[in-house]
Design a protein around this motif. Structure first.
Motif, short mmCIF file in Angstrom:
data_model
loop_
_atom_site.label_atom_id
_atom_site.label_comp_id
_atom_site.label_asym_id
_atom_site.label_seq_id
_atom_site.Cartn_x
_atom_site.Cartn_y
_atom_site.Cartn_z
N GLN A 1 -0.32 -19.86 2.97
CA GLN A 1 0.31 -18.57 4.98
C GLN A 1 0.65 -17.17 3.40
O GLN A 1 0.89 -17.51 2.65
CB GLN A 1 2.36 -19.32 4.79
N SER A 2 0.68 -16.00 4.86
CA SER A 2 0.47 -14.90 4.18
C SER A 2 1.01 -13.96 5.08
O SER A 2 0.80 -14.16 5.76
CB SER A 2 -1.27 -14.49 3.67
N VAL A 3 1.45 -12.94 4.21
CA VAL A 3 1.61 -12.52 5.41
C VAL A 3 1.32 -10.49 4.89
O VAL A 3 1.47 -10.55 4.17
CB VAL A 3 3.83 -12.30 5.27
N ASN B 1 1.53 -8.40 9.96
CA ASN B 1 0.44 -9.48 10.28
C ASN B 1 0.32 -10.90 9.35
O ASN B 1 0.75 -10.49 8.51
CB ASN B 1 -0.70 -9.57 10.93
N TYR B 2 0.39 -12.25 10.00
CA TYR B 2 0.45 -13.49 8.98
C TYR B 2 -0.20 -14.19 9.63
O TYR B 2 -0.95 -13.92 10.22
CB TYR B 2 1.53 -13.63 9.48
N SER B 3 -0.51 -15.08 8.34
CA SER B 3 -1.58 -16.14 8.89
C SER B 3 -0.89 -16.98 8.41
O SER B 3 0.10 -17.71 7.53
CB SER B 3 -2.77 -16.12 7.14
N TYR B 4 -0.29 -18.51 9.57
CA TYR B 4 0.08 -19.54 9.54
C TYR B 4 0.22 -20.27 10.10
O TYR B 4 -0.70 -20.16 11.25
CB TYR B 4 1.43 -18.52 9.91
N GLY B 5 -0.65 -21.64 10.14
CA GLY B 5 -0.44 -22.43 10.73
C GLY B 5 0.11 -23.54 11.65
O GLY B 5 -0.33 -23.62 12.56
N ALA B 6 1.27 -23.15 11.66
CA ALA B 6 2.30 -23.47 12.56
C ALA B 6 2.71 -22.02 13.52
O ALA B 6 2.59 -20.91 12.75
CB ALA B 6 2.94 -25.00 12.22
N THR B 7 4.13 -22.42 14.24
CA THR B 7 4.83 -21.21 14.48
C THR B 7 5.72 -20.88 13.27
O THR B 7 7.18 -22.45 12.45
CB THR B 7 5.84 -21.54 15.80
N PRO B 8 5.94 -19.76 12.14
CA PRO B 8 6.18 -19.53 11.28
C PRO B 8 7.77 -18.98 11.46
O PRO B 8 8.48 -18.78 12.78
CB PRO B 8 5.82 -18.57 11.15
N SER C 1 -0.91 -14.72 19.88
CA SER C 1 -2.52 -14.06 20.07
C SER C 1 -2.83 -13.48 18.81
O SER C 1 -3.69 -13.69 18.86
CB SER C 1 -2.12 -13.90 21.13
N GLN C 2 -2.15 -12.64 18.30
CA GLN C 2 -2.51 -11.16 17.99
C GLN C 2 -1.51 -12.00 16.45
O GLN C 2 -2.15 -11.10 15.51
CB GLN C 2 -1.56 -10.08 18.38
N SER C 3 -0.67 -13.36 15.97
CA SER C 3 -0.04 -13.30 14.54
C SER C 3 0.80 -12.06 14.67
O SER C 3 0.34 -11.81 12.74
CB SER C 3 -1.07 -13.58 14.21
N SER C 4 1.01 -11.33 14.97
CA SER C 4 1.85 -10.25 14.54
C SER C 4 3.38 -10.07 15.06
O SER C 4 4.16 -11.54 16.01
CB SER C 4 1.47 -9.20 15.66
N GLY D 1 6.41 -9.41 2.59
CA GLY D 1 4.68 -8.57 2.56
C GLY D 1 5.41 -7.50 1.48
O GLY D 1 6.27 -7.56 1.21
N LYS D 2 4.70 -6.65 1.12
CA LYS D 2 4.98 -5.60 0.36
C LYS D 2 5.44 -4.31 0.83
O LYS D 2 5.45 -3.57 -0.20
CB LYS D 2 2.96 -5.21 -0.34
#
Lengths: 110, 113
Positions: free
Chosen positions: B2-4, B24-31, B70-73, B104-105
């Motif tokens: 997972q990341s943001v 934007n995030y990276s996550y396998g399910a609904t975060p 759809s945009q992981s946003s 995030g940073k």
């Protein structure tokens, strides 16, 4: 509302001193966290605790230790302060539904 | 893992103009998704959060954010900024595999008079 109180807003310490940063929360939360915040690096987790006397290392534990003797209090200890530990330190409590932060301690090591 | 990501380190807008801060995030399910604000010399304050349901969430201080799977946003918006909105804004996502929230940073918002 949960309140998180950090005992000092600003601290200036000398290199080699042992430094204690204190954090107290006024709700019955198990989880407590210590972060440091530096420009361009965001929040980096130093240590966290999920219960009294329980602690786990975060991403940058080197040079730090913690103490949690009571549920409401979580202390961050710099065993021998160094200039590269000059930073903003943030305490937080909460769980995956959201964290509540203290106002931060700006530590300068000279 | 997972990341943001917050692509913008600094954003400058004029007072009264609209604002959009990207996340934007990276996550396998609904975060679970969050936006926090940090005024100078202060801790972080929760602006809003999304767990499920309506993808447009309203927060404090007139902010809103929209979850777009759809945009992981999860971008933060405000129709008209005030000088008091000058601060640093953090997007966060969780839980990660250690059951924590990842931040995030940050994006620093500057307001022109």
């Amino acid at each position: 509302d949960v309140k998180v109180t950090q005992s000092s807003r600003y601290l200036v310490k000398r290199t080699g001193e042992k430094v204690f940063l204190e954090c107290v929360q006024d709700m019955d939360h198990e989880n407590m966290f210590w972060y440091r915040q530096d420009p361009g690096l965001g929040l980096r987790l130093i240590y966290f605790s999920y219960d009294v006397k329980m602690k786990e290392k975060g991403d940058i534990p080197e040079g730090y230790s913690v103490s949690r003797e009571k549920k409401e209090r979580f202390s961050l200890i710099l065993e021998s302060a160094s200039t590269n530990q000059t930073s903003m330190y943030l305490c937080a409590t909460g769980q995956i539904y959201g964290y509540t932060f203290g106002s931060g301690t700006r530590l300068t090591v000279v | 893992a997972q990341s943001v990501t917050q692509p913008d380190i600094h954003i400058t807008v004029s007072e009264g103009a609209s604002l959009e801060l990207r996340c934007n995030y990276s996550y396998g399910a609904t975060p679970y998704l969050f936006w926090y604000v940090q005024s100078p010399g202060q801790g972080l304050q929760l602006l809003l959060k999304y767990f499920s349901g309506d993808t447009l969430v309203q927060g404090i201080k007139g902010f809103e954010a929209e979850f777009k799977r759809s945009q992981s946003s999860f971008n933060l918006r405000k129709p008209s900024v005030h000088w008091s909105d000058a601060a640093e804004y953090f997007c966060a996502v969780g839980p990660n595999r250690d059951d924590k929230i990842i931040f995030g940073k940050g994006t620093r918002l500057h307001i022109l008079p």
